[in-house]
Design an enzyme around this catalytic site. Sequence first.
Site, PDB file in Angstrom:
ATOM      1  N   HIS A 183      25.305   1.202   0.819  1.00  0.00           N
ATOM      2  CA  HIS A 183      25.702   0.403  -0.347  1.00  0.00           C
ATOM      3  C   HIS A 183      26.143  -0.989   0.100  1.00  0.00           C
ATOM      4  O   HIS A 183      25.707  -2.004  -0.466  1.00  0.00           O
ATOM      5  CB  HIS A 183      26.837   1.117  -1.077  1.00  0.00           C
ATOM      6  N   GLU A 184      27.002  -1.058   1.108  1.00  0.00           N
ATOM      7  CA  GLU A 184      27.507  -2.359   1.556  1.00  0.00           C
ATOM      8  C   GLU A 184      26.421  -3.176   2.256  1.00  0.00           C
ATOM      9  O   GLU A 184      26.356  -4.399   2.098  1.00  0.00           O
ATOM     10  CB  GLU A 184      28.721  -2.165   2.467  1.00  0.00           C
ATOM     11  N   HIS A 187      24.307  -4.829  -0.383  1.00  0.00           N
ATOM     12  CA  HIS A 187      24.911  -6.077  -0.865  1.00  0.00           C
ATOM     13  C   HIS A 187      24.552  -7.228   0.082  1.00  0.00           C
ATOM     14  O   HIS A 187      24.181  -8.319  -0.360  1.00  0.00           O
ATOM     15  CB  HIS A 187      26.429  -5.948  -0.937  1.00  0.00           C
ATOM     16  N   HIS A 193      25.311  -4.801  -8.138  1.00  0.00           N
ATOM     17  CA  HIS A 193      25.374  -3.487  -8.767  1.00  0.00           C
ATOM     18  C   HIS A 193      24.358  -3.397  -9.900  1.00  0.00           C
ATOM     19  O   HIS A 193      24.119  -4.376 -10.611  1.00  0.00           O
ATOM     20  CB  HIS A 193      26.791  -3.218  -9.272  1.00  0.00           C
TER      21      HIS A 193
END
EC number: 3.4.24.-
Length: 409
Positions: A183-184, A187, A193
């Site tokens: 997830h990070e 980014h 998101h």
Amino acid sequence: MDLKMLLIFTAFLLPAVLGFPIQDNYENSTATSESTQVTTEESIYDSPSPTETDSEDDVIFNRILEVNKDSSRYLQEGDIVPRRSRSAFNCRNCYWPQSMDGIVRIPYVLDPTYEENHVRGILEAMAEFETLTCINFVKRKTERDYLIIRSADGCWSNYGKVGGGQTVSVMKGGCMWKGIIQHELDHALGFLHEHSRSDRDKYVKIMWEYISPACRPDFRKFENSNNLGLPYDYSSVMHYGPHTFTNTTGKATIVPVPDGSVHIGQRLGLSNLDVAKINKLYNCSRCSTIIDAAFGSLKSANYPRNYSDNTNCVWLIRTRSRKISLHFRDFDLRRTRGCQGDYVKVYDGSSKYSPVLMNKTCGSQIPTDVVSSSSLMLIEFVTDGRDTASGFQATFTSARMQRRFNTRN
């Protein structure tokens, strides 16, 4: 030492633990590629496999929020370091450069305070990007722009490339899940998101009455977001859970429309559409499919007619069980010495750095069944530019499904 060598090194020291090209036809999966067909985790560093009793809010992002509640850093949407300009959320200079060979190499350095098992978990999360997309994380040499992956105060990242050394915080303990790490890193690749897409109102309803004023900016919509022409993804690793930031117990802040029963968020890691978006944003050509199912089947494209030349496809099977059993029903690949031309190879894990369960196999003899040691199995299918054959067809089942069949019998 590059990613491959680091993975080999850590695997030696410690025991192993545990797209889009759209595929022609698929059932019981969400798929990605032109040369295949489809029908149809658990160490502390893998996102735990879901169980039938899991809460719908037991998703990656809510785990991130739980860790970040004690962070002193101001974060947008719970885990994004603010940029200097709001317009930067749609900037073309926020993406990492692609090399002439089509690979996007992103240099990184790791926090020296990480222990060997922390390093292994981070590298395994990175390796899935390399297996499923053209993103390769490489150990920094002298590059100016790079990621500093360190154990700071929470799980957070910048959005896209910001220049120089930029931190991706993967705190020891709370952030050491594969899904959180991915997830990070997503980014840092330039992804926001999922609920902040410009077209989100067609797919979800934001329940503002259950969101406190201080949290409402975390649900903002970016009118100029780059949606890449790909569908909204309820199961994205980048999606909030249904009750994220709620101010009233039991009341959802995000409701899918028109079907409110659709599950949103997940805890496994990258979804097929996550992979598709990465490949499209970075102009990658990858043949990859993630199959989240207890049982199903897969086959080479055009089967039983001949497969194409110059194919390189992978299937990543993820189940709720501890083990996966792969059974080949038919197998016909052009035979070459050492299977250096066309072959199928099977890995005991989620990347090409995982231990090998079945080495390069070709010819017409059906291989024996292959069983994983965990809930992850990767199948690789490679062909060269010479003659082809009819390909293969295989089925898979999880240990859970096998127990059910045995109980019935």
